[in-house]
Design a protein around this motif. Structure first.
Motif, short mmCIF file in Angstrom:
data_model
loop_
_atom_site.label_atom_id
_atom_site.label_comp_id
_atom_site.label_asym_id
_atom_site.label_seq_id
_atom_site.Cartn_x
_atom_site.Cartn_y
_atom_site.Cartn_z
N UNK A 136 43.93 51.73 61.39
CA UNK A 136 42.96 51.94 62.29
C UNK A 136 44.10 51.83 63.68
N UNK A 137 44.10 52.90 64.52
CA UNK A 137 44.84 52.81 65.70
C UNK A 137 44.50 51.67 66.66
N UNK A 138 45.18 50.96 67.24
CA UNK A 138 44.95 50.04 68.24
C UNK A 138 44.56 50.39 69.40
N UNK A 139 43.51 50.33 70.39
CA UNK A 139 43.23 50.76 71.83
C UNK A 139 44.55 50.93 72.53
N UNK A 140 44.45 51.89 73.28
CA UNK A 140 45.80 51.97 74.23
C UNK A 140 45.86 50.98 75.25
N UNK A 141 45.04 50.16 75.56
CA UNK A 141 45.32 49.03 76.54
C UNK A 141 45.57 47.72 75.84
N UNK A 142 45.60 47.85 74.53
CA UNK A 142 45.80 46.48 73.70
C UNK A 142 47.18 46.47 73.17
#
Length: 368
Positions: A136-142
């Motif tokens: 799963x890709x990490x959220x862009x702000x994390x």
């Protein structure tokens, strides 16, 4: 995780934002004190970095992720002569002080048995043995690498963050770590405890575990645990057994308790059983009462004077207690000299959870 932090950023729009505490501490020489409210596994490294630079520290409970880290921080606080506080807010409350004064007054005689319990976990726990394998890709702000900190690398997955990391051994400390620093705290102070001499645990098991030789390799905390501590005699107090219950489990109702009264409150509670009676209280040691209520009414006229210094009440009383200490006031109520050994005891219970149905013998002074 700047998206997760956005509500706080909105409240303090002029505050400079950092994702890496190391960069912040290197750049900002004007910081006097640091609050550490990150997931458990990063408490120790951030706290140590701040103390090494002479910063006062307020660290959320549990103080650390491991027994060893708690001892190291306790000793470092003395070395660097900084003001410290752990975020177990009930320690600055009225209930815990009343409980101590009553026990020390002999209200229920010698205490040889005590219990503490919580309604936690209130997050998914005890449902998996292994970590998730899907990508799963990490959220862009994390910044996932910074979030992992000292933990071993693993791919991001939403089952860890936000808000579910307490269930995973590499990041959290389970229901015991989350709440025992609040709920065991009144027992720890009132009974003058320090290091247990033995600890054992029983745990609920996932169905997978019945086919495994050991649960020690599980990635996730159990759904429920029972942890039994034994403490040696102290001063004028006898050896005492303290039992922790979580995941909906409770001690047996004492026969002294009226059938229509609740044991503790919705979040948890404590029970002390002495040679001459019993005391119950809610989570954080709130609203202590001798049981049955007829005994409380008999005791009320002869209650001892309030001899323990009180912390000014308020929604932020515990935090302001630390601020006053930073500004030269009395030591904070749950400074590391107290909360370090308390955290060690709590986390020793988690070590027992790793090896259920075994008795761990502990020499706290030698740390063996």
């Amino acid at each position: 995780d700047f998206a997760f932090a956005e509500p706080v950023f909105a409240k303090y729009p002029d505050a400079k934002r950092y994702k890496d505490y190391r960069v912040m501490l290197d750049e900002r020489k004007d910081i006097d004190a640091v609050v550490v409210a990150t997931p458990d596994h990063t408490h120790a490294v951030i706290t140590m970095a701040a103390m090494e630079r002479g910063k006062h520290v307020y660290v959320q409970k549990p103080l650390t992720h491991s027994v060893h880290e708690a001892r190291v921080l306790t000793e470092a606080a003395r070395k660097y002569k900084v003001v410290t506080q752990m975020g177990n807010q009930g320690h600055s409350g009225e209930g815990i002080r009343l409980l101590c004064e009553w026990v020390w007054d002999g209200a229920i005689g010698k205490v040889r048995e005590a219990h503490a319990w919580t309604n936690r976990p209130v997050w998914p726990s005890g449902i998996e043995v292994d970590r998730p394998t899907e990508v799963v890709d990490a959220p862009p702000d994390l910044d996932w690498d910074l979030w992992l900190g000292p933990a071993k690398p693993r791919p991001y997955h939403p089952t860890y963050h936000p808000a579910k990391w307490r269930a995973w051994w590499d990041f959290g400390t389970g229901a015991l770590g989350d709440m025992a620093c609040h709920i065991v705290d009144p027992l720890f102070w009132a009974l003058k405890l320090k290091y247990p001499i033995s600890v054992e645990a029983n745990v609920s098991r996932t169905w997978h575990a019945f086919f495994e030789e050991s649960e020690a390799k599980n990635e996730m905390f159990p759904r429920s645990t029972v942890v039994r501590y034994r403490f040696p005699a102290r001063e004028d107090m006898p050896e005492v057994d303290v039992t922790w219950w979580d995941g909906g489990l409770l001690p047996a109702r004492p026969h002294l308790l009226e059938p229509d009264r609740r044991l503790g409150d919705k979040d948890g509670g404590i029970l002390l059983i002495g040679d001459g009676g019993a005391i119950k209280a809610g989570c954080y040691g709130e609203s202590p009462r001798l049981i049955p209520e007829t005994e409380m009414k008999k005791y009320a006229p002869r209650r001892p004077p309030k001899t323990i210094a009180r912390i000014p009440e308020g929604s932020d009383g515990h935090e302001q207690d630390w601020v006053r200490a930073c500004k030269g006031g009395p030591p904070a109520s749950s400074n590391f000299d107290y909360s370090g050994p308390l955290s060690e005891t709590v986390l020793m219970g988690n070590l027992a959870v790793r090896f259920p149905e075994r008795l761990l013998l502990w020499n706290g002074e030698a740390m063996e």
